[in-house]
Design an enzyme around this catalytic site. Structure first.
Site, short mmCIF file in Angstrom:
data_model
loop_
_atom_site.label_atom_id
_atom_site.label_comp_id
_atom_site.label_asym_id
_atom_site.label_seq_id
_atom_site.Cartn_x
_atom_site.Cartn_y
_atom_site.Cartn_z
N HIS A 157 6.02 6.60 5.20
CA HIS A 157 6.40 6.18 4.12
C HIS A 157 7.21 7.11 3.19
O HIS A 157 6.71 8.26 3.23
CB HIS A 157 5.48 5.43 3.04
CG HIS A 157 4.83 4.07 3.56
ND1 HIS A 157 3.74 3.27 3.22
CD2 HIS A 157 5.41 3.19 4.55
CE1 HIS A 157 3.43 2.48 4.09
NE2 HIS A 157 4.43 2.24 4.84
N ALA A 210 -5.69 -6.99 6.23
CA ALA A 210 -5.84 -6.29 7.40
C ALA A 210 -4.84 -6.46 8.39
O ALA A 210 -4.52 -7.81 8.99
CB ALA A 210 -7.37 -6.61 8.21
N ALA A 211 -4.32 -5.60 8.91
CA ALA A 211 -3.03 -5.53 9.86
C ALA A 211 -2.58 -4.32 10.47
O ALA A 211 -3.08 -3.30 10.01
CB ALA A 211 -1.82 -6.54 9.13
N ASN A 235 8.47 -1.93 -0.11
CA ASN A 235 7.63 -0.28 -0.07
C ASN A 235 6.75 -0.58 -1.39
O ASN A 235 7.14 -0.54 -2.41
CB ASN A 235 8.79 0.44 -0.29
CG ASN A 235 9.85 0.62 0.73
OD1 ASN A 235 9.40 1.14 1.82
ND2 ASN A 235 10.93 0.26 0.67
N LYS A 270 4.07 -10.98 11.58
CA LYS A 270 3.83 -11.52 10.12
C LYS A 270 4.41 -12.94 9.90
O LYS A 270 3.78 -13.80 9.31
CB LYS A 270 4.30 -10.50 9.07
CG LYS A 270 3.75 -9.11 9.29
CD LYS A 270 2.27 -9.40 8.17
CE LYS A 270 1.53 -8.26 7.85
NZ LYS A 270 0.58 -8.15 6.91
N TYR A 318 6.45 -6.14 14.49
CA TYR A 318 5.76 -6.14 13.44
C TYR A 318 6.07 -7.30 12.46
O TYR A 318 5.42 -8.13 12.13
CB TYR A 318 5.69 -4.73 12.55
CG TYR A 318 5.57 -4.87 11.30
CD1 TYR A 318 4.08 -5.47 10.88
CD2 TYR A 318 6.04 -4.62 10.17
CE1 TYR A 318 3.66 -5.39 9.55
CE2 TYR A 318 5.82 -4.64 8.71
CZ TYR A 318 4.36 -4.96 8.66
OH TYR A 318 4.17 -5.10 7.42
#
Length: 320
Positions: A184, A71-72, A167, A142, A138
């Site tokens: 993406h 979850a993020a 990716n 992390k 971001y």
């Protein structure tokens, strides 16, 4: 094992949940469904709709053998415009999760981190000992979580592993990538083939690469899920291990678009656009440590295989 998967209604979390169930584990998914989908939770897993920061303590009180934390918030542009969402939604929420883990003695944690923690790399492929200099909130959020996990492992005996990758692409049966805001490359290109957009943009065609477009590392979502299961098994009490994951090779933007053309049979118009500020020319992760210590081997490394699985999911989801 009895496992909690946070963000298990999202893309990577749902695929990992499917792999965990197939391996015989009991899985509870915690997801607020802000970006995930209830129908993406595999049959056999229990879905608890709730906020990570608020619901994790009550859930873990029931006794779990481990947590896999997906979850993020994960949009780079949003993190620059609204950093508060990332410090709160990623860092503060994970701190609450770590406190619940400590309070209830949950022994294992596997954290889905990101290679964005490295920022602009000095060398590629990127090893785990490369400097961590994230270029956006971001990646910084992390990295902050990784630091928190290290301190909890050292102080409280938590067995933890962080997995950093660039990716992720492809699909696992009916579980695939479907974001409300898509950023993406592969799904964007496939949207052109599916008739949902007219063309795909190439951000810069004058990079110092063989064909002038950026080169990126792509990892199949099934290979990524396999790494999470191995990390769960290998996690050692009181230690926090960090592993980079990649397919072992990079593909340029033009190579990805060409692969999508081959797989879909669609011409897929591409339009050159200015470079995006902060984009490195080449990003490839070294997976040597994960291979040596986890015994992980990516099996779906061909770009046409990755695109083919993603295209099948795109077609099936569009038809449903």
């Amino acid at each position: 094992m009895k496992l909690l998967v946070t963000g298990g209604a999202g893309y990577v979390g749902s695929v990992c949940t499917a792999h965990l169930l197939a391996a015989g584990h009991t899985v509870t998914v915690l997801d607020d469904l802000s970006t995930g989908h209830a129908d993406a939770v595999p049959e056999g897993a229990e879905l608890v709709k709730g906020d990570l920061a608020e619901a994790s303590d009550e859930l873990l009180a029931d006794g779990f053998d481990g947590v896999l934390h997906f979850a993020a918030r994960s949009l780079v542009g949003e993190s620059v415009a609204h950093p508060e969402r990332y410090w709160t939604g990623n860092v503060v929420a994970t701190l609450r999760l770590l406190e619940a883990i400590r309070r209830h003695g949950t022994p294992r944690l596997v954290f889905s981190s990101t290679a964005a923690t490295y920022g602009q790399p000095e060398q590629v492929p990127i090893r785990e000992d490369a400097p961590t200099l994230p270029t956006n909130p971001y990646g910084a959020s992390k990295l902050a979580i990784d630091h928190m996990i290290s301190s909890y492992a050292a102080a409280h005996g938590l067995a933890a592993v962080s997995l950093r990758y660039f990716n992720v692409a492809g699909a696992h049966g009916r579980f695939g990538e479907r974001h409300a805001v898509e950023t993406h490359l592969i799904p964007l290109v496939l949207q052109v083939a599916a008739g949902k957009r007219e063309a795909v943009q190439i951000y810069g065609d004058d990079w110092p690469t063989p064909d002038g477009t950026c080169v990126r590392d792509y990892i199949h979502v099934d290979d990524l899920a396999a790494a999470h299961l191995l990390a769960l098994e290998k996690a050692a009490a009181g230690a926090h291990a960090v592993y980079n994951l990649g397919s072992g090779a990079g593909f340029s933007v033009r190579e990805v678009i060409d692969a999508c053309r081959t797989v879909t049979g669609h011409p897929i118009p591409a339009v050159a656009a200015p470079r995006r500020e902060g984009d490195p020319a080449v990003l490839i992760a070294s997976s040597d440590a994960a291979m040596a210590e986890l015994g992980w081997r990516p099996e779906r490394t061909e770009i046409t295989t990755i695109v083919g699985d993603a295209w099948r999911f795109t077609q099936e989801h569009s038809a449903s």
